[in-house]
Motif scaffolding. Structure first.
Motif, PDB file in Angstrom:
ATOM      1  N   GLU A   1       1.089  -1.467  -0.203  1.00  0.00           N
ATOM      2  CA  GLU A   1      -0.238   0.240   0.225  1.00  0.00           C
ATOM      3  C   GLU A   1       1.429   0.918   0.408  1.00  0.00           C
ATOM      4  O   GLU A   1       0.437   2.523  -0.056  1.00  0.00           O
TER       5      GLU A   1
ATOM      6  N   GLY B   1      -0.523  -6.798  -4.654  1.00  0.00           N
ATOM      7  CA  GLY B   1      -0.466  -8.240  -3.857  1.00  0.00           C
ATOM      8  C   GLY B   1       1.211  -8.399  -4.444  1.00  0.00           C
ATOM      9  O   GLY B   1       1.287  -8.870  -3.735  1.00  0.00           O
TER      10      GLY B   1
ATOM     11  N   HIS C   1      -1.697  -8.029  -9.029  1.00  0.00           N
ATOM     12  CA  HIS C   1      -2.731  -8.599  -8.457  1.00  0.00           C
ATOM     13  C   HIS C   1      -3.726  -7.595  -7.752  1.00  0.00           C
ATOM     14  O   HIS C   1      -1.941  -6.527  -6.370  1.00  0.00           O
ATOM     15  N   ASP C   2      -4.978  -7.693  -7.507  1.00  0.00           N
ATOM     16  CA  ASP C   2      -5.093  -6.340  -5.835  1.00  0.00           C
ATOM     17  C   ASP C   2      -5.849  -7.092  -5.180  1.00  0.00           C
ATOM     18  O   ASP C   2      -5.850  -7.819  -5.712  1.00  0.00           O
ATOM     19  N   GLU C   3      -6.154  -6.396  -4.068  1.00  0.00           N
ATOM     20  CA  GLU C   3      -7.058  -6.512  -2.674  1.00  0.00           C
ATOM     21  C   GLU C   3      -8.696  -5.856  -3.285  1.00  0.00           C
ATOM     22  O   GLU C   3      -9.083  -6.307  -2.474  1.00  0.00           O
TER      23      GLU C   3
ATOM     24  N   ARG D   1      -9.428 -13.373  -3.085  1.00  0.00           N
ATOM     25  CA  ARG D   1      -9.315 -12.447  -2.930  1.00  0.00           C
ATOM     26  C   ARG D   1      -8.741 -11.526  -3.840  1.00  0.00           C
ATOM     27  O   ARG D   1      -8.274 -11.149  -4.205  1.00  0.00           O
ATOM     28  N   GLY D   2      -9.174 -10.559  -4.035  1.00  0.00           N
ATOM     29  CA  GLY D   2      -9.260  -9.264  -5.208  1.00  0.00           C
ATOM     30  C   GLY D   2      -9.565 -10.081  -6.511  1.00  0.00           C
ATOM     31  O   GLY D   2     -10.222 -10.422  -6.735  1.00  0.00           O
TER      32      GLY D   2
END
Length: 141
Positions: free
Chosen positions: A23, A74, A90-92, A131-132
């Motif tokens: 983040e 991610g 990849h993100d959340e 997730r994400g």
């Protein structure tokens, strides 16, 4: 030296990078630097003209989008699959990226997905197991 028709990249090579803190605003620069270092190891021959620059720019833009709009980065993957390079970020978040229809010239952000549309042969979004989501794009080698 640029890429030519007789050169064949290695098949199905994959490298992955996970940021220590997904983040953090500096993660886009770290992802860009990692991609620049990792790319030559995926290719059997030197890359086509501008491939390194395109990869660096697109990884940076997608990583920044993950941090700014999607809860954090991610991981980033580079896949060399024959005649294309796939970038996966990849993100959340579940929210889909949306290209801005137009961005004022004096604004220094908002062009990331437009760059993806311009440079990639195709791109998309898929749910990530767990997730994400994964935002992916393909570039010609």
């Amino acid at each position: 030296m640029g890429y030519s028709e007789g050169m064949t990249p290695q098949r199905h090579q994959v490298v992955r990078w996970r940021p220590p803190h997904g983040e953090d605003a500096a993660v886009a620069a770290d992802a860009r630097a990692w991609a620049r270092r990792a790319l030559p190891g995926l290719l059997a021959e030197p890359a086509r003209t501008n491939l390194e620059d395109d990869v660096e720019l697109l990884v940076s833009e997608l990583a920044a989008n993950a941090v700014l709009h999607a809860g954090g980065l991610g991981h980033v993957e580079l896949h060399c699959t024959g005649s294309e390079l796939r970038i996966v970020v990849h993100d959340e978040a579940q929210a889909l990226p949306v290209p801005s229809p137009s961005v004022a010239p004096d604004i220094d952000h908002g062009r990331g997905m437009l760059l993806v549309e311009l440079l990639a042969t195709r791109w998309g979004v898929r749910p990530h197991p767990g997730r994400g989501k994964d935002v992916w794009l393909d570039l010609p080698l």
